[in-house]
Design a protein around this motif. Sequence first.
Motif, PDB file in Angstrom:
ATOM      1  N   ALA A 236     -73.233  57.545  23.679  1.00 38.41           N
ATOM      2  CA  ALA A 236     -72.046  56.704  23.870  1.00 38.41           C
ATOM      3  C   ALA A 236     -72.400  55.429  24.631  1.00 38.41           C
ATOM      4  CB  ALA A 236     -70.977  57.489  24.623  1.00 38.41           C
ATOM      5  N   TYR A 237     -73.299  55.541  25.603  1.00 38.09           N
ATOM      6  CA  TYR A 237     -73.715  54.367  26.366  1.00 38.09           C
ATOM      7  C   TYR A 237     -74.455  53.378  25.473  1.00 38.09           C
ATOM      8  CZ  TYR A 237     -75.810  51.667  30.221  1.00 38.09           C
ATOM      9  OH  TYR A 237     -76.194  50.661  31.083  1.00 38.09           O
ATOM     10  N   GLY A 238     -75.354  53.898  24.609  1.00 35.61           N
ATOM     11  CA  GLY A 238     -76.052  53.020  23.670  1.00 35.61           C
ATOM     12  C   GLY A 238     -75.082  52.320  22.729  1.00 35.61           C
ATOM     13  N   ASP A 239     -74.066  53.049  22.290  1.00 33.96           N
ATOM     14  CA  ASP A 239     -73.047  52.456  21.427  1.00 33.96           C
ATOM     15  C   ASP A 239     -72.286  51.362  22.169  1.00 33.96           C
ATOM     16  OD1 ASP A 239     -71.133  51.972  19.463  1.00 33.96           O
ATOM     17  OD2 ASP A 239     -69.958  53.752  19.947  1.00 33.96           O
ATOM     18  N   ALA A 240     -71.881  51.651  23.397  1.00 34.77           N
ATOM     19  CA  ALA A 240     -71.108  50.676  24.174  1.00 34.77           C
ATOM     20  C   ALA A 240     -71.927  49.414  24.459  1.00 34.77           C
ATOM     21  CB  ALA A 240     -70.639  51.312  25.482  1.00 34.77           C
ATOM     22  N   LEU A 241     -73.216  49.583  24.768  1.00 35.42           N
ATOM     23  CA  LEU A 241     -74.086  48.421  24.972  1.00 35.42           C
ATOM     24  C   LEU A 241     -74.219  47.604  23.687  1.00 35.42           C
ATOM     25  CD1 LEU A 241     -77.019  50.031  27.019  1.00 35.42           C
ATOM     26  CD2 LEU A 241     -75.389  48.350  27.900  1.00 35.42           C
ATOM     27  N   GLY A 242     -74.514  48.317  22.591  1.00 42.02           N
ATOM     28  CA  GLY A 242     -74.758  47.642  21.329  1.00 42.02           C
ATOM     29  C   GLY A 242     -73.519  47.055  20.694  1.00 42.02           C
ATOM     30  N   PHE A 243     -72.349  47.601  21.030  1.00 42.00           N
ATOM     31  CA  PHE A 243     -71.092  47.067  20.496  1.00 42.00           C
ATOM     32  C   PHE A 243     -70.909  45.621  20.929  1.00 42.00           C
ATOM     33  CE2 PHE A 243     -66.206  47.906  20.348  1.00 42.00           C
ATOM     34  CZ  PHE A 243     -66.139  47.279  19.112  1.00 42.00           C
TER      35      PHE A 243
ATOM     36  N   GLY B 244     -67.655  49.569  28.920  1.00 42.62           N
ATOM     37  CA  GLY B 244     -67.987  50.856  28.324  1.00 42.62           C
ATOM     38  C   GLY B 244     -67.237  51.182  27.063  1.00 42.62           C
ATOM     39  N   SER B 245     -66.460  50.225  26.533  1.00 43.44           N
ATOM     40  CA  SER B 245     -65.734  50.464  25.280  1.00 43.44           C
ATOM     41  C   SER B 245     -66.737  50.757  24.166  1.00 43.44           C
ATOM     42  CB  SER B 245     -64.903  49.241  24.895  1.00 43.44           C
ATOM     43  OG  SER B 245     -63.978  48.932  25.914  1.00 43.44           O
ATOM     44  N   TYR B 246     -66.393  51.715  23.333  1.00 42.65           N
ATOM     45  CA  TYR B 246     -67.308  52.129  22.272  1.00 42.65           C
ATOM     46  C   TYR B 246     -66.724  51.819  20.900  1.00 42.65           C
ATOM     47  CZ  TYR B 246     -64.257  56.252  22.827  1.00 42.65           C
ATOM     48  OH  TYR B 246     -63.176  57.084  22.951  1.00 42.65           O
ATOM     49  N   SER B 247     -67.581  51.863  19.900  1.00 42.14           N
ATOM     50  CA  SER B 247     -67.198  51.472  18.536  1.00 42.14           C
ATOM     51  C   SER B 247     -66.954  52.691  17.664  1.00 42.14           C
ATOM     52  CB  SER B 247     -68.294  50.592  17.932  1.00 42.14           C
ATOM     53  OG  SER B 247     -69.408  51.374  17.535  1.00 42.14           O
ATOM     54  N   ASP B 248     -66.937  52.451  16.350  1.00 44.36           N
ATOM     55  CA  ASP B 248     -66.693  53.527  15.394  1.00 44.36           C
ATOM     56  C   ASP B 248     -67.741  54.627  15.463  1.00 44.36           C
ATOM     57  OD1 ASP B 248     -68.424  51.445  14.389  1.00 44.36           O
ATOM     58  OD2 ASP B 248     -68.345  52.391  12.427  1.00 44.36           O
TER      59      ASP B 248
ATOM     60  N   ASN C 166     -75.916  45.618  31.145  1.00 45.95           N
ATOM     61  CA  ASN C 166     -75.152  46.827  31.453  1.00 45.95           C
ATOM     62  C   ASN C 166     -73.807  46.715  30.739  1.00 45.95           C
ATOM     63  OD1 ASN C 166     -74.378  49.279  32.577  1.00 45.95           O
ATOM     64  ND2 ASN C 166     -75.080  48.716  34.630  1.00 45.95           N
ATOM     65  N   THR C 167     -73.044  47.782  30.758  1.00 49.00           N
ATOM     66  CA  THR C 167     -71.697  47.701  30.183  1.00 49.00           C
ATOM     67  C   THR C 167     -70.792  46.937  31.138  1.00 49.00           C
ATOM     68  OG1 THR C 167     -71.308  49.928  31.089  1.00 49.00           O
ATOM     69  CG2 THR C 167     -71.838  49.765  28.752  1.00 49.00           C
ATOM     70  N   VAL C 168     -70.086  45.954  30.591  1.00 46.96           N
ATOM     71  CA  VAL C 168     -69.211  45.086  31.384  1.00 46.96           C
ATOM     72  C   VAL C 168     -67.929  44.849  30.593  1.00 46.96           C
ATOM     73  CG1 VAL C 168     -71.120  43.924  32.574  1.00 46.96           C
ATOM     74  CG2 VAL C 168     -70.255  43.009  30.389  1.00 46.96           C
ATOM     75  N   PRO C 169     -66.857  44.413  31.257  1.00 49.67           N
ATOM     76  CA  PRO C 169     -65.670  43.984  30.498  1.00 49.67           C
ATOM     77  C   PRO C 169     -66.039  42.795  29.616  1.00 49.67           C
ATOM     78  CG  PRO C 169     -65.155  44.271  32.832  1.00 49.67           C
ATOM     79  CD  PRO C 169     -66.650  44.315  32.719  1.00 49.67           C
ATOM     80  N   TRP C 170     -65.464  42.746  28.421  1.00 48.40           N
ATOM     81  CA  TRP C 170     -65.811  41.660  27.511  1.00 48.40           C
ATOM     82  C   TRP C 170     -64.650  41.390  26.564  1.00 48.40           C
ATOM     83  CZ3 TRP C 170     -67.305  42.855  22.155  1.00 48.40           C
ATOM     84  CH2 TRP C 170     -67.277  44.230  21.857  1.00 48.40           C
TER      85      TRP C 170
ATOM     86  N   GLY D 240     -79.061  40.269  15.941  1.00 48.63           N
ATOM     87  CA  GLY D 240     -79.146  40.144  14.497  1.00 48.63           C
ATOM     88  C   GLY D 240     -79.408  41.458  13.798  1.00 48.63           C
ATOM     89  N   SER D 241     -79.690  42.508  14.570  1.00 45.14           N
ATOM     90  CA  SER D 241     -79.886  43.837  13.992  1.00 45.14           C
ATOM     91  C   SER D 241     -78.627  44.670  14.214  1.00 45.14           C
ATOM     92  CB  SER D 241     -81.102  44.526  14.627  1.00 45.14           C
ATOM     93  OG  SER D 241     -80.888  44.760  16.018  1.00 45.14           O
ATOM     94  N   ASP D 242     -78.605  45.883  13.666  1.00 37.29           N
ATOM     95  CA  ASP D 242     -77.449  46.762  13.831  1.00 37.29           C
ATOM     96  C   ASP D 242     -77.587  47.483  15.166  1.00 37.29           C
ATOM     97  OD1 ASP D 242     -75.200  48.245  13.489  1.00 37.29           O
ATOM     98  OD2 ASP D 242     -75.759  49.124  11.580  1.00 37.29           O
ATOM     99  N   THR D 243     -77.320  46.746  16.232  1.00 34.72           N
ATOM    100  CA  THR D 243     -77.681  47.176  17.573  1.00 34.72           C
ATOM    101  C   THR D 243     -76.989  48.466  18.015  1.00 34.72           C
ATOM    102  OG1 THR D 243     -75.991  45.640  18.384  1.00 34.72           O
ATOM    103  CG2 THR D 243     -78.280  44.872  18.379  1.00 34.72           C
ATOM    104  N   ASP D 244     -75.680  48.586  17.744  1.00 39.52           N
ATOM    105  CA  ASP D 244     -74.964  49.734  18.277  1.00 39.52           C
ATOM    106  C   ASP D 244     -75.355  51.036  17.584  1.00 39.52           C
ATOM    107  OD1 ASP D 244     -73.709  48.826  15.950  1.00 39.52           O
ATOM    108  OD2 ASP D 244     -71.728  49.488  16.579  1.00 39.52           O
ATOM    109  N   SER D 245     -75.539  51.010  16.260  1.00 37.83           N
ATOM    110  CA  SER D 245     -75.865  52.246  15.544  1.00 37.83           C
ATOM    111  C   SER D 245     -77.272  52.723  15.866  1.00 37.83           C
ATOM    112  CB  SER D 245     -75.706  52.045  14.033  1.00 37.83           C
ATOM    113  OG  SER D 245     -74.356  51.843  13.704  1.00 37.83           O
ATOM    114  N   ILE D 246     -78.240  51.804  15.928  1.00 34.44           N
ATOM    115  CA  ILE D 246     -79.598  52.211  16.287  1.00 34.44           C
ATOM    116  C   ILE D 246     -79.621  52.751  17.709  1.00 34.44           C
ATOM    117  CG2 ILE D 246     -81.986  51.454  16.598  1.00 34.44           C
ATOM    118  CD1 ILE D 246     -81.455  49.301  14.477  1.00 34.44           C
TER     119      ILE D 246
END
Length: 553
Positions: free
Chosen positions: A15-22, A64-68, A43-47, A322-328
């Motif tokens: 979940a943290y990787g997703d939130a960072l990559g989102f 820390g908001s996460y994606s699909d 780090n995860t921040v408000p955005w 430029g890559s699919d950051t959140d899924s990887i």
Amino acid sequence: MDREKQNRLSAEWAAYGDALGFMTELADAGRVQYRIGADQVENTVPWRRKVGGYSGASVDFPAGSYSDDTQLRLSTSRSIRADGTFDVAAFAKVELTAWANYALGAGIGSKEAASNLARTSATWYSNFFDSKRASYLSAGGNGAAMRVQPHAWAARDLSDERQVLLDVFRNSICTHGHPRGIIGACFHACSLIFALREGRPARLLELNPMVEQLRSLSSLIQSDGDLRLFWLGAWEEASGTSFEEAAAVVLQEIEEDLALLERFEGAQLPAIYVETLEALGGYEPSSRGSGTKTAIIAAFAASLSDISDPRDSLLTIINALGSDTDSIATMAGSIIGACTNRECDGTIQDREYIQSEAIRLASVAERREVTSFRYPDLRSWKPARAAIDAIGVLEGKLWLSGLGQLEPLDRMMRTGADAMGWCQLPFGQTILARIRSDPNPISPAQAGLARSSEQAAGRDAPPPPGKLRDLFGQGDPRSAATSVKPDIQVGVEGLTLNELLQKVVSEGFPAELIGRILLEQVDSGAKDFAERGIALTANILTAYEARSRRRRR
């Protein structure tokens, strides 16, 4: 290793990787600067991000908001029952259709699949959608691979991947019909199972045997009545090839991609990660979100990571703009998290709920007593046709169909004629809900409040027929004639295949009834009427032969 801790850390780091990559997903440096006010993520921040396309609204996202990725992982987790079975029908018809309302960062294919599942004729095994935007047979992205970790977390025997792969396959084909999407999900599941079993990520040379293992997928499908009778024939007819042949092509692609990575083996991840992406097409729009390539990159990145500090590896991944950051990052995070003792101290939205589901699945794996999520009775369930209508009003309260009451966390924002705002579900998940300015009334049944007498008395009602082959109780046809007690007064229109079979068995296999229910498959207007008729015929004959055999004894 402590399975509960493994699951929890795997879920948190994912979940943290997703939130960072989102925050950096498919963004250039200028867009990252707009979103977080800095050149790169630390780090995860408000955005802030625009939601709803060109004419959408700018939305403030909590830290820390996460994606699909994490949204659908939680949907998968809820769909795994206390006994370890995957309720694929509830996942497809309740979870995915509800998710279409609150999806964040989802791909076109997954959204089209969820939309099509709202049709009465579409099921988990027959969601062959085809629109101007996307089609089932071309859906080969990573939308399935990113969500299947709960099947590994709930696995009771990590030395036998067959049941996990069957559940991953069922999960994947709800939305993805291209072998890249399906096999990518299976490859990622194998990578995670290895990490859970061995306590470390698989090295590059240990990924090749997983490819060999996946060559048996076709025989695994053939061994499963559901997939063989309900999905495989329809898929092969629609695609014009056998699944075995199509899978062989994709497995060859995986082997070639793994060979390309051999020159990077043993290097430090930050030094070679960008080159890895370039070698595998991780920046190319045509291959960037591929189900197989994402799974390979995530597994390889995990193999080069320092598991004592997952955060550094995830930052390397999500700052490769430029890559699919959140899924990887979310897939690599799940693998690394299963191997580390390092707690995840970054902010994650809904951390407690994410932890609780991971721990519940550890209990499922260890056969401890846990609860199952209570879905509506699918025999009478009808999803909202439009995603925005999945949220309605009951007794002055907002409800998300099939999942529960919504508690608004802030004032709603106007987006044209509709509204949008952060809400929380009763079990602790936060969603960005899309709501009509004047929401439609929702019935108790649609809200998920209408319960059977058994549920009202505090007992779980029988699960909906997600595993359609399991019609006779543990796969034994002889039990049907004695254990099934359906209501034989109702007609045949609108009944599920399971209920139609029960009706035929209970009434003594009358020829007129059998003919009537077969013709009803055509009259229903379902595109898969032939497959449904074939499956019904096979199961009726099996049950009839079992009863005749008992009479001859």
